[in-house]
Write an enzyme that holds these catalytic residues in place. Structure first.
Site, mmCIF file in Angstrom:
data_model
loop_
_atom_site.group_PDB
_atom_site.id
_atom_site.type_symbol
_atom_site.label_atom_id
_atom_site.label_comp_id
_atom_site.label_asym_id
_atom_site.label_seq_id
_atom_site.Cartn_x
_atom_site.Cartn_y
_atom_site.Cartn_z
ATOM 1 N N ASP A 19 0.857 -1.192 0.000
ATOM 2 C CA ASP A 19 0.000 0.000 0.000
ATOM 3 C C ASP A 19 0.891 1.240 0.000
ATOM 4 O OD1 ASP A 19 -1.968 1.850 0.205
ATOM 5 O OD2 ASP A 19 -2.921 0.980 1.982
ATOM 6 N N ASP A 25 -63.585 -34.618 6.339
ATOM 7 C CA ASP A 25 -62.408 -35.464 6.170
ATOM 8 C C ASP A 25 -62.878 -36.884 5.890
ATOM 9 O OD1 ASP A 25 -59.740 -36.092 5.993
ATOM 10 O OD2 ASP A 25 -59.532 -36.552 8.124
ATOM 11 N N ASP A 31 -58.786 -31.217 3.399
ATOM 12 C CA ASP A 31 -57.361 -31.354 3.108
ATOM 13 C C ASP A 31 -57.149 -31.412 1.595
ATOM 14 O OD1 ASP A 31 -57.994 -33.958 2.267
ATOM 15 O OD2 ASP A 31 -57.507 -34.815 4.216
ATOM 16 N N ASP A 49 -21.499 -81.610 -16.720
ATOM 17 C CA ASP A 49 -21.645 -80.156 -16.648
ATOM 18 C C ASP A 49 -21.084 -79.559 -17.938
ATOM 19 O OD1 ASP A 49 -22.077 -77.578 -15.037
ATOM 20 O OD2 ASP A 49 -20.003 -77.402 -15.690
ATOM 21 N N ASP A 107 -27.266 -76.146 -17.486
ATOM 22 C CA ASP A 107 -26.022 -76.706 -17.998
ATOM 23 C C ASP A 107 -25.630 -77.996 -17.293
ATOM 24 O OD1 ASP A 107 -25.550 -75.555 -15.583
ATOM 25 O OD2 ASP A 107 -23.826 -74.371 -16.194
ATOM 26 N N ASP A 108 -26.492 -78.500 -16.414
ATOM 27 C CA ASP A 108 -26.236 -79.773 -15.750
ATOM 28 C C ASP A 108 -27.054 -80.865 -16.416
ATOM 29 O OD1 ASP A 108 -24.511 -78.706 -13.845
ATOM 30 O OD2 ASP A 108 -26.169 -78.117 -12.562
ATOM 31 N N ASP A 152 -55.162 -85.720 1.736
ATOM 32 C CA ASP A 152 -55.764 -85.348 3.005
ATOM 33 C C ASP A 152 -56.115 -83.864 2.961
ATOM 34 O OD1 ASP A 152 -56.548 -86.016 5.735
ATOM 35 O OD2 ASP A 152 -54.985 -84.619 6.327
ATOM 36 N N ASP A 164 -58.693 -90.757 3.490
ATOM 37 C CA ASP A 164 -59.333 -91.221 4.717
ATOM 38 C C ASP A 164 -60.753 -90.688 4.855
ATOM 39 O OD1 ASP A 164 -58.791 -88.592 5.158
ATOM 40 O OD2 ASP A 164 -57.585 -88.865 6.955
#
Length: 1755
Positions: A461, A671, A736, A1346, A1427-1428, A1610, A1685
């Site tokens: 300054d 309401d 409301d 597999d 795949d099985d 049953d 039964d």
């Protein structure tokens, strides 16, 4: 990409005049997706390394004998565009250039192969291998150093290498795509470097190191032309060549520029992601570095927002800066400038206190963080730091940056800015340097700190006469109270706290001191040029330096904004400690902590709490007086306003001042309440209420829905009522903001009628308090009335209306008047009112017969709106009526001490109130009714206990011969109607209707007694009474035995040992022996009471003699008898000890029904009893721990009360509505994401296994050509519907291996991208179990296979693109799919069609009709599950032949060939199977359960004992509302999903004995109460205790000529919610249990027989399908049998009498069953209830019974 490109062209051979050399083709498994951002910086290096490591096979590099033999050019290398190759020759380093090497006018005329013209080209020797690149080659695109002029290589070093050894040059690969041009250029530049032409390559500034020669230009052009065909050049390259076709240098220059830009971007991203800062470097340099990187990225189109930038910066902070991570991470709108503000402040404080020695030592108990406030007139800075770390980085900082902060012997070179210690940096904004310029302090680019201040600097300054500074850390020799007056430019006083010296240590190693004033009340630290001039220092603004008069430069000046600044690092800190500096302050306010800082530091607590805490020393280190409280009252914290925002407060009574001007009925509140769930369709689900503001008069209207027209009808009604009845007009209606009120229809209606709608504000229900409070009051009354009266819930609105009538008549404490009085109406006449639910008798004015009773029991609800009558509910008719023909049911008994509402009456008071009303029943009719009341409607137990001194015969006026009480004792009681003061039934038929119509004329005369040998409750012992009693004689039968029944009840002669039937003890009078009443099942009670129409199993009239039992039809032929014996012989039925038949005496036949009083839903059902449990003594075994059935107080007279609905248990309701704000339930995820498995996985070993699995999956995807690797597509060019996200998922398989799978996000796949008609099929579990059973019986070999990556063998038809996973960093690129990737909707169907076609065409198999994925031929059966594959064959070679055929097309792995004759263990689809051919097969899941159950976090064996059964009878699930927050609810639902999911999986596989419990608990997954969880834990505990149990099969007898398929059925009648029945079936093949099913009946059955018919109808279709499968797989004849039964069911199925089919649905079902039985050769036989193993599917059983029924087939 580059290595892939190289490998594609690595087969290019070097042709020459002396050798023909071929190189081995190099394959690569590199993932084309694996180009993440983290690998960008290594891309060029990796590309070069890939080129340098290409090898050839030694055997293929041999040189021919004739060195002059010319081999033809390989076909993969295209000839030049201007013609074919001419004759080739070669050249070596030691030879002169051939004649063809001279320059020609046109480069295309050169007659040589270009790469042979390289000065570095040498032919291979006879014994040498094909040449390789050196292993270490510098990156050609690296940035050159200032010393080296060449960018890529040092030509001198290349020349020296050339003279010492021969270096062979490999040509670049061919360019095959414009997209590959950047990568190709890199290899081409490398080719030029290796050809000793690195000097001609352009540098970063676009100019080569040396001038290119004509020969080199020709070589450059021809090689570029050959290896970069014009059709593959990018557009910008073609544009350059179109201007000058020889300007290859310009192409190279632009390519290098583009590559440098890409490399710079990658480096910037990496640098930004790896920022580190601990204060060792100046804060302004760190800020400049970061902001320059961000600016460069933004300029290049890579936008880095403030949030991301701040996160990256904070992540790299350490040391004293680390705390900024925690103080800043909550700020949503944080900017980089604000973050650097705090960084500069900490750095400034750190530098100022670096050499200071504190004169105090902190007590260890003090707080860890030391807080300091720095006040500024523009903006306060709040800094929190750790003083214990003040000097930790001192030596490190000095060594790293040559910055001395000590007063001791500073070095000459400290703080100097030299070129040798500063690296060049590139900046992209107006303050940046040019390329290669050094960074100095005069060019620092800062962001705004506080307005226009440059942190860490002093403002120069020229107008200031004195130097002022805010921090006291740099003031030497400070003294307080200087007595100096300082004013600013506006003539305002600036208070000065101290004066001292400011000492500078400049870069010429000189020290200077000037005077300085200390004040915190300034915006900047000001350095006065006048005071500098006094010590021979001036500021040169042309050179931006501080210098002495002799020109010695002392420090640089930085221009920032409109001001010039000098760094504070040239200031020497003082030795004054912080407390000393605080003592220098004279202003009291400046020494206090500002309240905003303390408020933020203490978690934004309010000022009152903070002051109280400081006053009571709950917070230490500073006191209440240390805080400036002046701003505490008016301070508004923005963060608190946002984070603590609440609704506005409502002031009590504030509404009244707005509504005082309204007259009665002008202002209404309204309401809507609802919905109420689980009600019949006829009952209302909502109600709408209206309240007048002035009079508080209320109206309620029922609603079935909330549609606009329904609401409009109510509004029209209420407005017309008010207008006509009260001559008033409604002006305002407050409501409301629900959609039922805000719709256009209602808005237009209100507007048309001139009514103003007044809506509440958003989410402000308290503003609607009048209507809300009314609804709450009415609902409280409703619940109380229903609880008190015991009426069913569907009468809830009647309770609301009753409460409304009463509430309108009660005075308000505030107004002292009732709503009726305010409205001008008379008070309520209470004589016209009855208690809600008061039992009454209603006159039946239209009976079916003149001899039928005229009274119907009912319950009073409320006065009628439309008449002078009363609304009364008639449970027997399931209606409400409006009538005045009723009489109040009275009684004297009451038990106030126990507060028993069922016994509590006020008869005398009611008589007084209703004295003016005359009963329609005459006095003689009352007496007559009492005489006919031969069966009491009272609870025997309560009657005896109420009057022990005077026992009363509640059965009849007649006296038993054995009764000692004289007849006179009953005379008084017999003169009035017996009181029926009981609770009404809680539940009624869902189809009940509410009307004012009395019963129709067509009604059954009396309830029908149904088959006593009912099986719905587990069966009863056979009674010596007619099984099918004729309807016409039922009344006579009951009447004739009235006295016998009475005599029995009061007789002591009956012994408990006379029967094995369960008896219920009843207290007797005066200490006499206890009497016993036989337990009668709830099913029998319901049949006696409910059914008015003829029983479905009613048969023609028979003799009523107890000795004549109607037989059930049985097979009459010898063959049928043999078949029955054959079917039942091999079944795993329990072995029961023989029992002698027991007959009950006649009095048992006419006993009134006794119901079990239950208030909750039972896990085992409603009123379940069991036939196997006998009580012959008072002591009971632990295994027979059934709940004791008590006599119900709800028993009603079956004659005079006219079929009143018996009480039933409460519904089991999933009360999800009670859970607050439940939004979604996330599905359970059992896999890991990429970041979970690899990136953030702390388990190193597991992480390595997942990485290995990841690379294995990538290699498999590349091998299968899953996508098109030739081209990447831009995301913007593809239809978004065809783009599917992808991801890697990781999991651990059952065998312990780690699996990675690349999947598509099929869950978000668009429907247009797949055919919804295609289905993905897998083998049904019944088919697998059938195949295994036949394999055991026929000595089959079982082979397990597999197929790896099965889905990838199926092509995809649709055009689909996948987006690479996010972790690969290719967000804008897409790949086109070629194969069916896992996760796609169509992948399963595509694979199924592919493998199905192959098995049929190539393996000679055919699919079994009706059973998908089951294939067979004459020798082999195949079960396919994705795949099985499971192969069954009598000849193992047949299996091997199929395997060989499969391996030709698919990667097939043999899991278990099954060739051993010993026991073989399999793991087939989760089943652990032990199989020994020809002997046995055991199916279990012990290993799997041992691993999985402990991971469920279920407390196992809490009491150290094992459970013997999964559940017990008598356990009931409460329906209390589940009040729980959302997070806890979701957590418990997820837990239930895991537990029930595992249990379902196990039960479906082989634990069929658990299916009933699993099915029942599965209905409560969304109702995870504590009780439900405990029951689920008990089930899991039982599974844990019995995890070693196995389903045992033994080989069938070889003598059996037929396959026997049997279904055992049953049903348990009415033991599920809404009176649904539980049905169960078990299927057996050759005596082996292969499947089971337990489920709730889809329709409501009205009798046990109907439930049994429903169970049989569910079993027959599957039985027929299994029969077809068995016949296809095994050619033996098959016998099908069905066991039940229920004899009545068998009778109906075999009967030809269609009159038995008494209703449409079950009649049709029974007729269809009859047709199926006769048309499919199905044998239907009776099985004793004791031996019915399907009983475990329908009800909970005692431990003894459960073991008895299951120990034969699972143990």
């Amino acid at each position: 990409m580059e290595s892939q490109q190289l490998s594609q062209h690595s087969h290019i051979s070097h042709g020459s005049a002396c050798a023909s050399v071929t190189s081995k083709e190099v394959h690569t498994n590199q993932d084309p997706l694996d180009v993440s951002a983290s690998k960008i910086q290594e891309y060029d290096k990796a590309s070069t390394k890939a080129n340098s490591q290409q090898t050839t096979t030694p055997a293929s590099s041999a040189v021919p004998e004739n060195p002059h033999h010319a081999s033809p050019q390989p076909a993969s290398v295209p000839p030049p565009q201007n013609g074919p190759y001419p004759q080739q020759c070669m050249m070596t380093q030691n030879q002169a250039n051939p004649s063809g090497w001279s320059f020609y006018g046109h480069p295309s005329m050169i007659p040589y192969t270009p790469y042979q013209m390289s000065p570095m080209y040498f032919p291979p020797g006879p014994q040498s291998q094909f040449p390789q690149y050196p292993s270490s080659v510098g990156t050609p695109l690296s940035t050159p150093s200032p010393e080296s002029g060449n960018t890529f290589t040092d030509s001198s070093s290349a020349d020296s290498d050339m003279t010492s050894t021969k270096k062979y040059v490999r040509p670049p690969p061919m360019l095959t795509s414009p997209n590959d041009f950047p990568n190709w250029v890199k290899t081409y530049i490398k080719f030029l470097q290796n050809s000793n032409l690195g000097g001609i390559i352009p540098t970063v500034n676009g100019k080569p190191v040396r001038q290119i020669t004509d020969d080199e230009l020709t070589f450059l052009y021809n090689t570029f032309q050959i290896f970069a065909p014009s059709q593959f050049l990018p557009t910008w390259v073609k544009d350059i060549l179109s201007v000058d076709y020889t300007d290859i240098m310009k192409i190279l220059s632009k390519s290098i520029e583009k590559m440098q830009s890409d490399t710079q971007e990658a480096n910037d991203i990496v640098t930004l992601a790896n920022l580190q800062y601990n204060g060792s470097t100046p804060a302004d340099a760190f800020e400049t570095k970061v902001t320059n990187i961000i600016d460069r990225l933004n300029n290049n189109g890579i936008h880095i927002n403030n949030k991301v930038a701040c996160q990256l910066i904070m992540r790299g902070l350490s040391g004293e800066y680390k705390f900024l991570r925690y103080t800043r991470h909550r700020h949503l709108n944080m900017t980089v400038a604000e973050l650097f503000l705090d960084i500069h402040a900490i750095y400034e404080e750190q530098q100022g206190s670096r050499n200071s020695k504190p004169n105090y030592r902190r007590n260890p108990s003090d707080e860890k963080n030391d807080s300091r406030s720095y006040t500024n007139t523009t903006k306060p800075k709040v800094i929190a730091r750790n003083p214990q770390k003040t000097n930790n980085s001192k030596s490190k900082t000095a060594r790293a940056h040559n910055v001395s902060t000590s007063n001791n012997s500073p070095s000459t070179d400290n703080d100097s800015i030299s070129k040798s210690t500063t690296e060049p940096i590139q900046l992209n904004n107006k303050h940046d340097l040019h390329l290669g310029q050094e960074l100095t302090e005069s060019t620092v680019n800062h962001t705004n700190h506080s307005d226009d201040e440059l942190p860490g600097h002093l403002l120069l300054d020229s107008g200031a006469s004195r130097t002022l500074i805010r921090s006291a850390h740099h003031i030497h020799s400070a003294s307080s109270n200087p007595g100096i007056n300082v004013v600013d430019a506006q003539k305002r006083n600036i208070p000065i706290n101290a004066i001292g010296d400011l000492q500078f240590h400049f870069q010429d190693n000189t020290k200077t001191s000037i005077k300085v004033l200390h004040t915190p009340n300034i915006a900047y630290d000001l350095l006065s040029l006048n005071e500098l001039a006094a010590v021979d220092i001036t500021a040169c603004f042309t050179k931006n330096v501080l210098e002495r008069s002799d020109g010695t430069v002392l420090a640089p000046i930085v221009k920032y904004g409109d001001f010039y600044w000098v760094s504070k690092k040239y200031l020497l800190p003082s030795n004054i400690s912080v407390p000393t500096i605080n003592n220098v302050h004279t202003s009291e306010s400046t020494r206090k902590y500002p309240y905003p800082f303390i408020h933020r530091m203490l978690a934004h607590a309010n000022a009152q709490t903070i002051r109280y805490s400081l006053k009571n020393n709950t917070i230490t280190y500073f006191n209440e007086s240390d805080v400036d409280w002046s701003s505490a009252i008016d301070y508004q914290c923005p963060d608190c306003l946002i984070g603590k925002s609440t609704k506005h407060r409502h002031i009590k009574g504030s509404r009244l001042k707005y509504q005082n001007s309204y007259e009665p009925f002008q202002y209404l509140h309204t309401d809507i309440f609802g919905p109420v769930h689980n009600l019949p369709n006829s009952a209302p689900s909502y109600f709408i209420s209206f309240t007048d503001e002035t009079t508080k008069f209320r109206w309620v209207y029922p609603l079935h829905d909330r549609r606009e027209d329904s609401i409009l009808d109510v509004f029209t009604t209420i407005l017309a009522f008010i207008k006509n009845q009260f001559q008033a007009s409604v002006l305002v209606i407050q409501m409301d903001r629900g959609s039922e009120y805000t719709n256009r229809t209602l808005h237009k209606f209100l507007e048309k009628n001139g009514i103003t709608p007044c809506y509440t504000t958003t989410a402000d229900s308290r503003a609607h308090g009048v209507a809300e409070r009314l609804n709450r009051t009415l609902l409280d009354d409703c619940r109380t009335q229903l609880q008190c009266s015991g009426l069913p819930n569907h009468l809830w609105f009647s309770a609301i209306e009753f409460s409304t009538i009463v509430r309108n008549s009660l005075a308000s404490p505030k107004s002292k008047k009732s709503a009726r009085q305010h409205a001008g109406l008379a008070g309520l006449d209470i004589s016209t009112l009855l208690p809600f639910g008061q039992p009454v008798i209603v006159n039946d004015h239209n009976p079916n017969s003149k001899i039928h009773p005229r009274g119907i029991p009912g319950y009073a609800l409320h006065p009628s709106r439309n008449s002078y009558g009363y609304i009364i509910y008639l449970p027997s008719l399931k209606k409400t009526v409006d009538t005045t023909n009723y009489v109040i049911l009275q009684g004297k008994e009451s038990r106030l001490d126990q507060f028993n509402y069922d016994a509590l009456t006020f008869d005398e008071d009611l008589n007084r109130l209703t004295a003016s009303y005359h009963s329609f029943i005459a006095s003689n009719e009352i007496q007559e009714s009492n005489d006919l009341n031969i069966e009491s409607d009272h609870d025997f137990q309560s009657d005896i206990e109420l009057h022990p001194e005077q026992p009363r015969n509640v059965l009849s006026k007649a006296v038993s011969p054995t009764d000692s009480t004289p007849p006179s004792t009953h005379t008084e009681d017999s003169k009035r109607v017996s009181k029926t003061n009981i609770r009404a039934p809680r539940e009624v038929d869902p189809n009940i209707s509410e009307s004012n119509i009395l019963p129709s004329k067509k009604r059954s005369s009396t309830p029908q007694i149904s088959n006593i040998e009912s099986t719905g409750s587990g069966g009863m012992h056979k009674l010596n009474v007619p099984l099918l009693a004729p309807m016409s004689q039922s009344n006579t039968h009951e009447s004739s035995h009235a006295s016998k029944s009475k005599d029995f009840r009061h007789s002591d002669s009956y012994s408990e040992n006379e029967t094995n039937h369960t008896n219920v003890p009843i207290s007797s009078t005066g200490g006499t022996n206890n009497k016993t009443v036989p337990q009668i099942s709830d099913q029998e009670t319901e049949k006696r009471i409910i059914h008015r129409s003829p029983s479905i199993d009613a048969s023609p009239p028979e003799n009523n003699s107890s000795h004549n039992i109607v037989p059930i039809k049985t097979p009459t032929t010898v063959s049928e008898q043999n078949t029955e014996e054959s079917i039942i012989a091999d079944l795993p039925l329990p072995d029961l000890p023989p029992e002698s038949p027991t007959e009950f005496p006649d009095p048992f036949k006419e006993l009134p029904p006794i119901n079990s009083h239950q208030t909750n839903s039972s896990l085992g059902g409603i009123g379940d009893s069991n036939a196997y449990t006998t009580i012959n003594s008072k002591k009971r075994s632990l295994e027979d721990n059934e709940t004791e059935i008590k006599v119900s107080r709800d028993t009603w007279n079956t004659k005079n009360m006219r079929s009143l609905e018996p009480p039933r248990s409460k519904k089991r309701i999933h009360l999800i509505a009670a859970v607050k704000a439940v939004k979604s339930i996330k599905p359970i995820r059992t896999t890991l994401r990429y970041d979970e498995a690899i990136t953030y996985n702390k388990d190193i070993k597991e992480k390595e296994k997942y990485i290995e699995a990841y690379h294995k999956e990538v290699n498999q995807l590349l091998k299968m050509n899953t996508w098109d690797t030739d081209k990447y597509y831009d995301r913007k060019e593809i239809d978004p519907k065809r783009v599917i996200n992808s991801m890697f998922i990781f999991n651990r398989k059952r065998d312990g291996t780690h699996k990675a799978r690349f999947v598509a996000r099929g869950d978000i796949q668009h429907p247009d991208t797949y055919d919804s008609g295609m289905q993905s099929n897998t083998v049904h579990h019944y088919a697998l179990m059938t195949s295994l059973s036949l394999a055991l019986d026929n000595n089959y070999y079982i082979t397990q296979l597999d197929i790896s990556s099965a889905y990838l063998y199926a092509d995809i038809k649709e055009e689909l693109y996948i987006r690479p996973p996010p972790h690969l960093g290719m967000n804008d690129k897409l790949i086109r799919l070629k194969k069916s990737l896992y996760g796609l909707k169509q992948s399963g169907a595509n694979w199924y069609e592919t493998i199905k076609s192959y098995l049929i065409k190539q393996c000679g198999m055919e699919e079994v009709r009706g059973w998908s994925c089951v294939f067979k031929n004459s020798q082999v059966t195949i079960c396919l599950f994705v795949d099985d594959m499971i192969l069954f064959s009598k000849d193992l070679n047949a299996n091997k032949k199929i395997i060989t055929t499969l391996k030709k097309q698919y990667d097939t792995k043999i899991i278990n060939l099954g060739e051993s004759d010993n026991e073989i263990q399999y793991d087939i689809l989760g089943l652990e199977i032990k199989y020994q051919r020809g002997k046995y097969m055991k199916l279990g899941m012990e290993n799997s359960l041992t691993e999985k159950i402990p991971k469920l976090n279920v407390p196992l064996n809490p009491k150290g004992r094992k459970l013997s059964a999964p559940g017990q009878p008598g356990l009931y699930i409460d329906q209390d509302e589940l009040e729980i927050d959302e997070d806890e609810y979701k957590e418990k639902v997820h837990e239930m999903q895991k537990l029930i999911g595992l249990a379902s999986y196990v039960g479906y596989k082989f634990r069929f004995d658990l299916l009933y419990y699993i099915n029942t608990l599965a209905q409560h997954i969304l109702f995870p109460s504590r009780q439900v969880l405990d029951m689920t834990y008990e089930l899991i505990q039982f599974m844990w205790d019995t995890r070693d149990k196995q389903l045992i099969w033994h080989k069938n007898k070889p003598t059996e000529p037929d396959n026997k398929l049997v279904a055992i059925s049953d049903a348990s009648y009415g033991n599920q919610p809404y009176y649904k029945s539980q049905i169960g079936n078990i299927f057996l093949l050759n005596g082996k249990v292969i499947g089971g099913k337990s489920t709730k009946a889809s329709l409501t059955c009205t009798s046990t027989t109907e439930a049994e018919i429903h169970a049989v109808s569910e079993a027959i279709p599957l039985l027929n399908n299994l029969s077809h499968l068995v016949q296809e797989l095994n050619k033996k004849p098959i016998i099908k049998g069905l066991l039940t039964d229920s004899r009545s069911t068998i009778s109906i199925i075999k009967s030809t009498n269609e009159e038995k089919f008494r209703n449409r649905f079950f009649g049709t079902k029974a007729m269809r069953l009859r047709d199926e039985v006769s048309g499919n050769n199905l044998y239907v036989y009776y099985i004793e209830t004791k031996k019915n193993i399907a009983d475990v599917m329908t009800k909970p059983l005692p431990i003894k019974t459960f073991k008895l029924l299951t120990n034969k087939w699972i143990h």
